[in-house]
Design an enzyme around this catalytic site. Structure first.
Site, short mmCIF file in Angstrom:
data_model
loop_
_atom_site.label_atom_id
_atom_site.label_comp_id
_atom_site.label_asym_id
_atom_site.label_seq_id
_atom_site.Cartn_x
_atom_site.Cartn_y
_atom_site.Cartn_z
N GLY A 163 -3.77 1.88 -3.64
CA GLY A 163 -4.73 2.91 -3.22
C GLY A 163 -4.52 3.34 -1.79
CB CYS A 185 -1.34 -4.83 -7.40
SG CYS A 185 -0.29 -6.29 -7.48
CG ASP A 186 -6.22 -2.82 -8.71
OD1 ASP A 186 -5.30 -2.28 -9.34
OD2 ASP A 186 -7.11 -3.49 -9.25
CG LEU A 187 -7.72 -3.98 -2.78
CD1 LEU A 187 -8.11 -5.24 -2.02
CD2 LEU A 187 -8.87 -2.98 -2.77
CG ASP A 201 -4.56 -6.88 -8.77
OD1 ASP A 201 -4.15 -6.25 -7.79
OD2 ASP A 201 -4.64 -8.13 -8.81
#
Length: 413
Positions: A191, A186-188, A158
């Site tokens: 996803g 960025c991860d969230l 991230d």
């Protein structure tokens, strides 16, 4: 002809491997997911699907290796991220372990993975291999920087994506230097975007009968999230700077001092500014040659904000929140996390969801932001222990106890 109730394939004879399903579990109650993800972005995608009823089997290594990125398995992060799943330990490097995975893949609707490209090819679980077994499969891949180009094999996390995606250059106070956003955004977002793509592929499959390969990356996700900040450069040829707590273009919008803390005020646009001037007891601002114009406020935002601070510091945060909202000026408190959950509006929204864990008893997790009137999301299962459902899954696949014991001895499961 009656329309199908759900976007799903017909239940196979071994459907019970994914656990029980019912219409009340959500709109995706017949969708079966194989979860090959680790870290946060991939599991976020799976969580989006399972909270809406999809049933997922999380494939994990038999020899342990809990995901250090989300902490202890019984800790707050892992429990919130991996709810609503079953766990099957499986060594994909072993031919017997790979054979079990492929049997499950034949009946799955969705596979979600975030391996680097060479890894899934080496294991023999890549899209082209799986689609030969199951042409209806929706194969969802998430990477750091995309599966083509010079950075395709780089490890992506991230914070690296926040920096490369330009986000850290516009976050923080002017002149402060690059600042990381306080959540793994960025991860969230990657996803959530991947889950959106899965749903579109499932919807399209109802017409074509075929699955497809859907992909995103941390880098592309955050570039999309830049939104107007990106087009300030693409269209306006302007490199956005750090703006701190102030809105980059709409002034006054930012954080202001009060008698006992700080509040947010958003009064961009002439109509809102007129209301703000009246509410603050500064009617002369409405006719001032500088403050009455948006361009004047924007060019002199430091002085504008200082003048507002001189007024707001005379009352408490609660007083200003009530007064300004009554005047039609958007204004709100700035909470710590515990204060946020204690707010009556947050309680009314019901986003805190209880779930029963065999060792932790009842715990609370964060529910979905969207609601549906007939088919709501649901938190049905606490995050599983590693291999908690291995025996049950293999028995449904036809393995007897002796065979399962032998596979465990060899660390295949």
């Amino acid at each position: 002809m009656n329309k199908p109730e759900v976007i799903a394939s017909a239940a196979g004879p071994r459907d019970a491997a994914w656990g029980p399903s019912a219409k009340g579990d959500g709109p995706l109650w017949q969708i079966k997911v194989l979860d090959l993800t680790h870290a946060r972005a991939g599991p976020t995608c799976v969580r989006q699907l399972t909270d809406w009823g999809a049933r997922a089997i999380k494939i994990e290594q038999p020899t342990g290796g809990d995901d250090v990125a989300t902490g202890d398995r019984h800790g707050f992060d892992f429990q919130n991220l991996h709810r609503n799943k079953r766990s099957l330990t499986l060594n994909l490097k072993d031919k017997d372990g790979l054979a079990i995975f492929k049997e499950l893949a034949k009946e799955a609707d969705v596979i979600v993975e975030n391996f680097r490209p060479a890894v899934k090819d080496r294991l023999g679980i890549d899209y082209e291999t799986i689609r030969k077994l199951n042409p209806r499969i929706v194969y969802a891949s998430l990477s750091g920087f995309g599966d083509t180009g010079p950075y395709r094999d780089r490890p992506g996390v991230d914070q690296i994506a926040q920096g490369m995606g330009g986000l850290m250059s516009i976050t923080g106070l002017p002149g402060q230097g690059p600042v990381r956003v306080g959540i793994p955004i960025c991860d969230l977002t990657a996803g959530i975007f991947l889950a959106q793509a899965v749903l579109m592929a499932l919807y399209e499959r109802e017409r074509s009968g075929e699955g497809q390969w859907v992909k995103t990356s941390l880098l592309t996700a955050i570039i999309q999230m830049l939104d107007f900040q990106a087009t300030r450069w693409l269209i306006g040829n302007e490199v956005p700077p750090q703006a701190g707590n102030d809105h980059p273009t709409g002034i006054p919008t930012g954080v202001f001092k009060t008698k006992d803390g700080h509040i947010n005020i958003a009064a961009s646009g002439n109509k809102l500014f007129v209301r703000l001037a009246d509410a603050l007891g500064r009617p002369e601002w409405k006719t001032d040659p500088v403050w009455s114009k948006a361009e004047g406020r924007r060019k002199n935002k430091e002085k504008m904000n200082a003048l507002i601070d001189e007024v707001t510091v005379t009352r408490t945060s609660e007083e200003w929140v009530n007064l300004l909202n009554e005047a039609g000026v958007p204004c709100g408190p700035i909470y710590s996390i515990d204060q946020m959950f204690a707010d009556p509006q947050v309680k009314q929204l019901g986003q805190v969801k209880p779930v029963k864990h065999h060792a932790l008893n009842e715990i609370n997790v964060v529910g979905q932001a969207a609601t549906m009137s007939r088919t709501p999301s649901s938190i049905r299962l606490a995050a599983p222990d590693a291999g908690e459902h291995t025996q049950a899954v293999l028995e449904v696949l036809g393995f007897d106890k002796n065979r399962i014991a032998e596979l465990k001895t060899r660390d295949v499961v």
